[in-house]
Write a protein that holds these residues in place. Structure first.
Motif, PDB file in Angstrom:
ATOM      1  N   ASN A 268       0.824  -1.210   0.000  1.00  0.00           N
ATOM      2  CA  ASN A 268       0.000   0.000   0.000  1.00  0.00           C
ATOM      3  C   ASN A 268       0.859   1.260   0.000  1.00  0.00           C
ATOM      4  N   SER A 310       0.090  -6.515  -3.698  1.00  0.00           N
ATOM      5  CA  SER A 310      -1.337  -6.515  -3.362  1.00  0.00           C
ATOM      6  C   SER A 310      -1.948  -7.808  -3.867  1.00  0.00           C
ATOM      7  N   GLN A 311      -3.066  -8.154  -3.285  1.00  0.00           N
ATOM      8  CA  GLN A 311      -3.768  -9.380  -3.666  1.00  0.00           C
ATOM      9  C   GLN A 311      -4.081  -9.358  -5.171  1.00  0.00           C
ATOM     10  N   ASP A 312      -4.533  -8.170  -5.660  1.00  0.00           N
ATOM     11  CA  ASP A 312      -4.902  -8.070  -7.077  1.00  0.00           C
ATOM     12  C   ASP A 312      -3.715  -8.344  -7.981  1.00  0.00           C
ATOM     13  N   LEU A 313      -2.556  -7.783  -7.599  1.00  0.00           N
ATOM     14  CA  LEU A 313      -1.382  -7.962  -8.458  1.00  0.00           C
ATOM     15  C   LEU A 313      -0.907  -9.414  -8.448  1.00  0.00           C
ATOM     16  N   GLU A 315      -2.918 -11.934  -8.035  1.00  0.00           N
ATOM     17  CA  GLU A 315      -3.906 -12.640  -8.879  1.00  0.00           C
ATOM     18  C   GLU A 315      -3.550 -12.473 -10.358  1.00  0.00           C
ATOM     19  N   ASP A 316      -3.180 -11.236 -10.738  1.00  0.00           N
ATOM     20  CA  ASP A 316      -2.789 -10.998 -12.137  1.00  0.00           C
ATOM     21  C   ASP A 316      -1.591 -11.855 -12.509  1.00  0.00           C
ATOM     22  N   LYS A 319      -2.592 -15.388 -13.133  1.00  0.00           N
ATOM     23  CA  LYS A 319      -3.237 -15.595 -14.444  1.00  0.00           C
ATOM     24  C   LYS A 319      -2.185 -15.552 -15.565  1.00  0.00           C
TER      25      LYS A 319
END
Ligand code: AMP
Ligand code: ZN
Length: 478
Positions: A268, A310-313, A315-316, A319
């Motif tokens: 963050n 971050s969780q989103d990164l 996850e990306d 993928k």
């Protein structure tokens, strides 16, 4: 290859001291707890540097230490009422497990500070003899003003530092360092305190200062002059500046030709660190994600770019890595068929004309100060290309050549496994899956497609994907 050298603040062409060889020293972790994923960044980045040098044909001497005597380790040992060595040995073993999970290869040598004390005492003696150090009541200090180039790495001015330190005069009294001749001076050897690990020395029982450890271990295992010294950017000052002062004053030669520093892993927008309490251990994260995703995530940014976690990164990254693994899986399947087909002219043309271009572009990215972000982009393009230029009619030998190229760049150099780890299943689970597949095949034969679809959906719920091929039904984990 060009490397950004912190010392000159420029990208410079890398020239080794000895042709075909490279000696690298990387500051390792202080072992008082599980490593956090910030600590994993230098481990992964510089392991990749080592792998890339090997890919280019260099013989690499890669040394990274464990700091196993330190205030934090002692604090932990007091809290847990066990010897400091028990704390450090435990976390060295745990750190090695994390490294293995992240596919960070063991170093040529992993020295430990507590096992190199005689060398440290020798270096302190040399520094005293050369009038670069002095002893006061069992503490030995390095005389910073005796080393004229002090500040050359961090580009700090010695007089600015001095005025900053004067403001801290009160703090020095608190730490018991008020007997220093100059507030800039730093500790080489500190006297024993009750309950602390200590070793005999000409200045009484005590232990080495942190900076001294790295100067001695790098000298012993790499040499007086290192090709490359690396670590996180927080180490530039004072740690690496002090290492330079000690080593150059003692050895009378350049300490390291190239200095590489990775930027911080942030969370963050703040730096991730134990003291701020905003960290995740590698162990925690690996419970949630495949460690290869963490490695892929770390290398998706060039090492001098701050990287936000971050969780989103993640996850990306997961993928993205999947796309590569799917491409690799397709190639392996065709290659493993060993269909005996001859490589066609078109396939030969791709191998001879297209593939070298991908390899060249990958190398160009890596040669540009280890730009793993661009190297990964090349890998994505390579996978897109192989997906578009292979199918079930391709020759196995051709697919095998493509697979080997992807393996060399992604698996061997970047250290990212391109084969999915087989998920262990118990035999009951396998029998159940196979029975359902047989039931579905029978339903299809009876033209009961509704039942066949129902079974397919049931298997999907169980996390199993079916693929109808000419050789029969194949299944894999979703
Ligand atoms: P330490 O155990 O604090 O001495 O750190 C071991 C290594 O990890 C050093 O090279 C540090 O610079 C590096 N490091 C620590 N925190 C981070 C972070 N958040 N991001 C990147 N590197 C880090
Ligand atoms: Zn160090």
């Amino acid at each position: 290859m060009k490397i950004y050298n912190t010392k000159t603040r420029r990208k410079e062409e890398f020239k080794p001291i000895h042709e075909g060889k490279v000696g690298i020293y990387v500051c390792g972790p202080t072992v008082y707890d599980y490593i956090h994923i910030g600590n994993a960044r230098p481990m992964i980045v510089f392991d990749t540097l080592r792998r890339y040098f090997e890919h280019k044909g260099y013989e690499v001497n890669y040394v990274t230490n464990f700091t196993d005597v330190d205030d934090k380790i002692i604090k932990r040992s007091i809290e847990e009422n066990v010897p400091a060595s028990e704390v450090s040995e435990k976390y060295i073993a745990e750190c090695k497990k994390d490294m293995e999970a992240l596919n960070v290869r063991p170093a040529t040598v992993h020295p430990q500070a507590t096992k190199e004390i005689p060398e440290m005492i020798d270096m302190v003696k040399t520094l005293i003899d050369k009038d670069h150090a002095y002893e006061k009541n069992g503490t030995v200090y390095f005389k910073v003003r005796s080393f004229a180039p002090y500040g050359k790495l961090s580009h700090k001015n010695i007089d600015d530092l001095e005025s900053g330190h004067r403001a801290e005069a009160h703090a020095l009294k608190v730490t018991g360092e008020d007997e220093k001749e100059d507030s800039l001076d730093f500790v080489l050897w500190k006297p024993k305190k009750e309950g602390e690990p200590s070793w005999k020395s000409p200045w009484g029982e005590g232990r080495p200062g942190w900076h001294l450890e790295c100067s001695c271990m790098s000298k012993k295992y790499v040499g007086d002059t290192l090709d490359i010294h690396a670590g996180g950017e927080d180490l530039i000052f004072p740690h690496h500046e002090n290492e330079i002062a000690q080593s150059e004053a003692a050895n009378d030669c350049e300490f390291a030709n190239y200095w590489m520093h990775n930027a911080f892993l942030r969370i963050n927008g703040d730096k991730m660190s134990k003291s701020l309490g905003n960290f995740f251990t590698v162990r925690d994260i690996c419970q949630q994600y495949d460690p290869q995703v963490i490695r892929f995530f770390m290398l998706s940014a060039q090492y001098r770019t701050p990287l936000n976690f971050s969780q989103d990164l993640i996850e990306d990254a997961s993928k993205g890595l999947d796309r590569i693994l799917n491409g690799a899986e397709k190639l392996k399947e065709i290659a493993d068929k060993k269909n005996g087909k001859f490589i066609t002219d078109d396939e030969q043309k791709i191998l001879e004309e297209e593939m070298p271009k991908f390899i060249e572009r990958f190398d160009e990215a890596m040669d540009d100060d280890l730009n793993t972000a661009d190297a990964i982009s090349v890998i994505f393009e390579l996978v897109r290309f192989t997906n578009a230029n292979t199918d079930e009619n391709s020759s196995s030998d051709y697919a095998d050549c493509l697979y080997k190229i992807l393996f060399e760049l992604c698996d061997k150099v970047l250290g990212i496994h391109i084969e999915r780890k087989a998920v262990e299943m118990d035999s009951d689970e396998v029998s159940e899956i196979e029975a359902l597949i047989a039931e579905r095949t029978a339903a299809k034969k009876e033209k009961n497609f509704a039942k066949a679809d129902e079974i397919r959906a049931k298997l999907l719920d169980m996390g199993i994907i079916l693929e109808d091929t000419r050789e029969g039904v194949k299944w894999k984990r979703a």
